[in-house]
Design an enzyme around this catalytic site. Sequence first.
Site, PDB file in Angstrom:
ATOM      1  CG  HIS B 216      -2.198  -0.851   0.822  1.00  0.00           C
ATOM      2  ND1 HIS B 216      -3.446  -0.316   0.644  1.00  0.00           N
ATOM      3  CD2 HIS B 216      -2.326  -2.181   0.556  1.00  0.00           C
ATOM      4  CE1 HIS B 216      -4.299  -1.275   0.305  1.00  0.00           C
ATOM      5  NE2 HIS B 216      -3.642  -2.417   0.248  1.00  0.00           N
ATOM      6  CB  SER B 220      -0.948  -2.727  -7.745  1.00  0.00           C
ATOM      7  OG  SER B 220      -1.453  -3.437  -6.654  1.00  0.00           O
ATOM      8  CE  LYS B 244      -9.750  -7.598 -13.651  1.00  0.00           C
ATOM      9  NZ  LYS B 244      -9.152  -6.655 -14.603  1.00  0.00           N
ATOM     10  CG  ASP B 245      -9.157  -8.516  -6.222  1.00  0.00           C
ATOM     11  OD1 ASP B 245      -8.736  -8.698  -7.373  1.00  0.00           O
ATOM     12  OD2 ASP B 245      -8.560  -7.844  -5.368  1.00  0.00           O
ATOM     13  CD  GLU B 288       0.732 -33.660   0.380  1.00  0.00           C
ATOM     14  OE1 GLU B 288      -0.384 -33.148   0.339  1.00  0.00           O
ATOM     15  OE2 GLU B 288       0.930 -34.869   0.158  1.00  0.00           O
TER      16      GLU B 288
END
Lengths: 257, 414
Positions: B216, B220, B244-245, B288
Amino acid sequence: MRARRMIRPLAALMLAGVGLWLAPVRAAEEIELPRIKWSFSGPFDRFDRNAARRGFEVYTQACQFCHGLRFLSFNSLAALGFDESELSAIAAAREVLDGPNDDGDMFKRPARVSDRMPPPFANEKAARAANNGALPPDLSLMIKARNGGPDYVFGILTGYDKAPQGFAVAPGLNYNRVFPGHQIAMPRPLSAGAVTFTDGTPASVEQAAHDVVTFLAWASEPTLEERKRVGTRVLLFLLTFAALVFAIQQRLWARLH
Amino acid sequence: MKVKSNGGNRPRIVEWIDARLPVFTYLQREYGEFPMPRNVNYLWSLGAIASVFFAILMVTGIFLAMHYTAHKDLAFDSVERIMRDVNWGWLLRYMHMNGASFFFAAVYIHLLRGLYYGSYKAPRELLWIFGVVLLLCMMASAFLGYVLPWGQMSYWAATVITNLFSAIPLVGDMLVSWILGGYSVDNPTLTRFYALHYLMAFVIAAVIGLHVIALHIVRSNNPLGIEPKSADETVPFHPYLTAKDGFAIVVALIAFSLFTFFAPNMLGETVNYVPANPLQTPPHIVPEWYFWPFYAILRAVPNLWIIDAKLGGVIAMGASILVLFFVPWLDTSPVRSARFRPIYRGFFWVLIAAIVALGWAGSRPPEGAALWVAKAATLYYFAHFLVVLPLLGRREKTLPLPASISAAIKSGAA
C-alpha cells in the site's frame, strides 16, 4: 542477438523433459488392476446398500477372524440399513473386554451396539503368532490406504492363482497376481460358495469380493455421501454467485470505457 | 476519476471511534479510495485469492486443533475421529488439507506473475522480499503440519527432512537431535511440531501484514510495468477491484470445492492413511506436490569435490529459494514488464518449463531419466537467475514503452 538463438533449443530441451511426464512410471513390473464400475465412484453416486450389506456378511464370515475394523462402532452400521434388532444381534454375537469390575478384574461380555468392533487379537504379538509371523492389517481405512483403492483390494481378493511355471513361492506364502512381488502371507480368503448371503445372491468369488469391497469403501469413508451431497449444493451456490459477481463486475467496469 | 468521500455523513459512533483510532479513515483510504492501475488483469487477483485460502486454513485449523491430540499413540486415531465422529469434521479436515495445496498454488502463480511483469523492481524490492519470507514461512508450516496426522508419510517425511540438517558440518548431528527432541522422530518431535505449526499461522499472518503494508506504500504494478501518471489511469479499489477480485475469488473457490468435495485425497499420498510405523520404510518417500521441484533439486546434486551429495543437495535446495531474495538486483534491466522484453519472455517460459520438469522429477525416484532431467533443470534454474537475468538486462533490445497507461489503452495495447 545471440541469446535469441539459444532460446529455442533450450525450450525444446525443457519441453522434452515435460514430455516425459506423460511416460508411465517404469516400475520393475506393471501390474494391471481390474477396472470395476463401483456404485460409489461417480460425483453423485451413493454406496449400493444391498452390496454393502452383503459385504458386511462377507466380512463377518471370511475376514473378521483376522482383520479388525477398529474405527467402526456397531451403531454406525445403521447407515447401511440394519435396524435396531439386527444391530443388537450383530453386536451380541461378539465379545468385548470390559472392566475392571468392583473386584478389580477385567471381564468379557457380549458387545453392545455402542461398542467399537472388537479387535480379532489381543495385541500385535498374538496376531503375528497366529498368522505365521504376518500381521493382518486393520481394514477400517484399507480402501483409502492403497493406490488403486477399491480396484486394488478387489484385485487382491480375486488375484489368487497357481504360480506360473518356474516361480518359486516361499513356504507360508501364497501366489497372487496383483500383490507387489506376487507373494502374499494371507491365504486365499474367498472361494466359490464359501459365503452365504441372506438375500440369496449366489456367492461367487467375484460377487463376494465386489460386495466386501463396497462395504470396506463405506467403512473407509462413511461420510462420502454427505460430502458429495453438500459439495453439489456448494457448487450450485458458487456457480450462481459467480455469475452474479461477474455481471456486477462487467457493469461496473463498462462505465470506464 | 474523482472519488466521493463518505467523510461528511458518517454515524456519530463511527466519528467517535475514528477520532480516537482512525480505522474507518484507514479502511476508506486503503480499501475504498486506494488507486489501482485500471489495466491490471486477473493475475492481480492472486494475492486476494491467496489471502482467502490463508483465512480458510486459519479458521479450519483452529477448529481442528480443538479435536486433535498431539500424541504418537493417539494422533492418527484422533484425525480419524475428526473424519468420522466430529460434526462436519470431514469438511474441516478436507478443507485444511486441500486449502494448503490451493494456498501454495495461488502463491506460486502470484510469484510467477511478479517475475513476468518485473513487480520486484524499484521501488518494490522490500515488498518482494517480504513475499519470499512468506514463502519460506509457508513451506515450514506446511512441512510441520504434514507431520501431525502421524501417518506413514508424515513420519518418514519428518525423518528425511530433519535428517537433512545432519549434513551441516560439525554441528549437524547435534542440531538434528535438538530439533527432534531425541535421536529419532518420536513423541517430543510431534508435540513440538504441533506447537510450531500453530505458531507459524500467526507468523504468516504478521508477514502478510508487512507484505500488504509495503504494497500500500509502493502500490500495485501493472501489466505494462509503467507507473500511472494521472488519476484517470487508476480506479478506486472499491468497487472496481472488490468486484473483480470477488469474481476471481469465487472462481478459485469453485476449483477448491471440486477437490474438497469430489476428489479430496487426489493431491495426497494414499500411504498416509497407514499409521506411522518406525520399523517399516515406505518404498517411495515423496513430499506433497508443492515441494516436488525443491525435492528434485535436493536430490540432483552429485558428490562435488569435498562437498558430498547430501550437503550439496541441501545447499542447492536452500539456494534455490534464497536466490529469489536477490532477484531485484540480479535483474539489471530498467524495463519491468516482459511484454517489452521479447528475449526475457522466452527465457521466462524456459524457466517455467524447467520448474515443471523439476516438479515431475521430484515426484519420481531419483534414477534414470528423472535424475538427468532434474540435473539439467536445476542447472537452468540457477543459470536463469545468476547468468541470464544479469547479462540479459544489459544487452537486451527492449521494445519501446508506451507513453502512458491511457495512451496504451487508446492504442489497444493494454
